[in-house]
Design an enzyme around this catalytic site. Structure first.
Site, short mmCIF file in Angstrom:
data_model
loop_
_atom_site.label_atom_id
_atom_site.label_comp_id
_atom_site.label_asym_id
_atom_site.label_seq_id
_atom_site.Cartn_x
_atom_site.Cartn_y
_atom_site.Cartn_z
CG HIS A 168 5.86 -23.98 2.92
ND1 HIS A 168 5.69 -24.50 1.65
CD2 HIS A 168 6.73 -24.82 3.55
CE1 HIS A 168 6.41 -25.61 1.52
NE2 HIS A 168 7.06 -25.82 2.67
CB SER A 289 -2.58 7.55 5.10
OG SER A 289 -3.88 7.80 4.62
CE LYS A 295 -2.56 2.90 5.50
NZ LYS A 295 -2.44 1.54 5.06
CD GLU A 302 4.19 -0.25 -0.05
OE1 GLU A 302 3.08 -0.71 -0.34
OE2 GLU A 302 4.35 0.89 0.46
#
Ligand code: ARG
Length: 470
Positions: A168, A289, A295, A302
């Site tokens: 979970h 970024s 970043k 992704e």
């Protein structure tokens, strides 16, 4: 030349079926009908099929040897022209089969027209597609093996690196990072098995089924099947030209593989976040970024996660195209190729991208171990100890442990942060020995059951997986 319809670009009757037609296809018909933009990928398979067919026709006395010779020579040239990018493709000629034949006719004249004896584009395209997919599956298997090999290397390095195991997405019990990675090695092994099954079933030759019913010429289907490396000819001519379950099976296996890759990708995104801080991804598979200098975005992970959507979509597309199609060939089936090409192209990116990310990954073992020490990950070890050392029934041990977790939570400490007095207030039988099982490394080391996370078990699993891989 006859009457012109308003949108007909070229009213010349088609050279390949001109006998029945007096006008040409309208412009929009040519565009909806043509598959050459994508099925040109089959040119090598199409020419290989033609060579096998030609040789068989000569061997069976259906085609004269000199015609056969001219055809083979011409086919060599057509193949060389296409490979060199010197071939002129034209939507009016519809597909790869007609392009090859038309160019052959330009090169060798009338003999070219004899190649299509005892054959149809229906058995041709089914043969091309199977040959092409067979090679694609072989290349994919190599890429999947390489990915497994990288996973095994990283797993070996981290067979004893303790991290929290989750259910979970809540801290459950400590595991090792190596054990976690080995779960993916197992998934990929099954994926490879699914593609191997698909390859085995697709490796039968449709050639010689002709349009749908077979042919009255004395062809030798065993010979063409053998020449093309198939296990044998497909038994039923109608099935041979209309079956596309091999493509559906490939896409289904690809969809399952892609869900596996997307799960690993999702884990990488999580692990690389500041909140987890378990890994950092290398420069090769991340981006910065344009506005936030701090970043490092896990873009490759992704995108691997997202591309599963495209693959699942392609499977759906083909299932829906094929659903309810009557025997045998329908032009609907021309729509079978693009979903498969799209998926094959996608997998040539996602599988190596995943491998590269894993190879480049820097693991923060201290952060993993610290996270494993938080969240009461050894609560089960405590309950198990109460069963073993004090003879409590597991249910009662569970209850006692729950009370201790509650107490620790209220005190703002982990289980090891409780004093013996505090523990004995809950269960008087507890002794100082309990502290041994509360350490995460001991917890992991104790899980020696088959398939468990103990480092020695993980190392055995790695050795076994390596021997299956080689
Ligand atoms: N381009 C066609 C396809 O991809 C080849 C088969 C054409 N057969 C036919 N009967 N029109 O399916």
């Amino acid at each position: 030349m006859t009457d012109k319809t308003s949108d007909s670009a070229d009213v010349a009757a088609n050279a390949l079926w001109g006998g029945r037609f007096s006008g040409g296809a309208s412009d929009i018909m040519q565009r909806i009908n043509a598959s050459i933009d994508f099925d040109r990928r089959f040119f090598r398979q199409d020419i290989a099929g033609s060579r096998a067919h030609c040789n068989m026709l000569v061997a069976q006395g259906i085609l004269q040897a000199d015609d056969g010779h001219a055809i083979l020579k011409g086919l060599d040239q057509v193949e060389a022209e296409i490979a060199a990018g010197e071939f002129h493709f034209d939507a009016a000629k519809e597909d790869i089969h007609m392009h090859v034949e038309a160019r052959l006719a330009e090169l060798i004249g009338e003999a070219a027209g004899r190649l299509h004896t005892a054959r149809s584009r229906n058995d041709q395209v089914a043969t091309d597609f199977r040959l092409w997919l067979r090679d694609e599956i072989d290349a994919l298997d190599q890429a999947l093996r390489a990915l497994q090999a990288t996973l095994l290397d990283r797993a070996e390095e981290h067979a004893g690196t303790v991290m929290p195991g989750f259910t979970h997405l809540q801290v459950a019990q400590p595991v090792t990072f190596g054990h976690h990675l080995m779960a993916y090695v197992a998934m990929l092994e099954r994926d490879r098995g699914r593609f191997a099954d698909c390859r085995r079933r697709l490796n039968e030759c449709p050639l010689g089924a002709a349009a749908l019913a077979g042919t009255s010429f004395p062809i030798d289907r065993q010979a063409t099947a053998a020449a093309l490396g198939f296990a044998g000819p497909m038994a039923n001519s109608m099935d041979a030209v209309s079956a596309r379950d091999f493509a559906m099976e490939y896409l289904a296996a690809a969809a399952i593989l892609s869900t596996h890759l997307s799960r690993l990708a999702e884990e990488m995104v999580n692990w690389a976040s500041a909140q987890f801080g378990f890994v950092s991804l290398g420069d090769g598979f991340t981006t910065g970024s344009s506005i936030m200098p701090q970043k490092r975005n896990p873009d490759a992970a992704e995108l691997v996660r997202a591309k599963a959507g495209r693959v699942i979509g392609a499977l759906n597309a083909l299932l829906v195209v094929m659903k309810g199609l009557p025997m045998t060939y329908s032009k609907d089936m021309q729509e079978d190729k693009e979903p498969v090409f799209e998926v094959a192209d996608t997998l040539t990116l996602t599988v190596p991208a995943m491998r590269g990310m894993l190879a480049d990954l820097t693991v923060d073992g201290a952060a993993m171990a610290a996270a494993a020490g938080r969240g009461f990950a050894t609560a089960t070890d405590l309950a198990d100890w109460l069963v073993r050392a004090l003879g409590l029934p597991f249910r009662q041990a569970h209850h006692v442990t729950g009370s201790l977790v509650k107490l620790a939570e209220a005190r703002g400490v982990d289980l090891v942060g409780l004093t013996l007095d505090e523990m004995q207030a809950v269960e008087p039988g507890i002794t100082a020995e309990v502290f041994e099982v509360l350490g995460t490394a001991n917890s992991v080391a104790s899980r020696t059951s088959l398939g468990g996370t103990a480092p020695e078990m993980v190392r055995t699993a790695i050795a076994e997986a390596r021997s299956r891989l080689s």
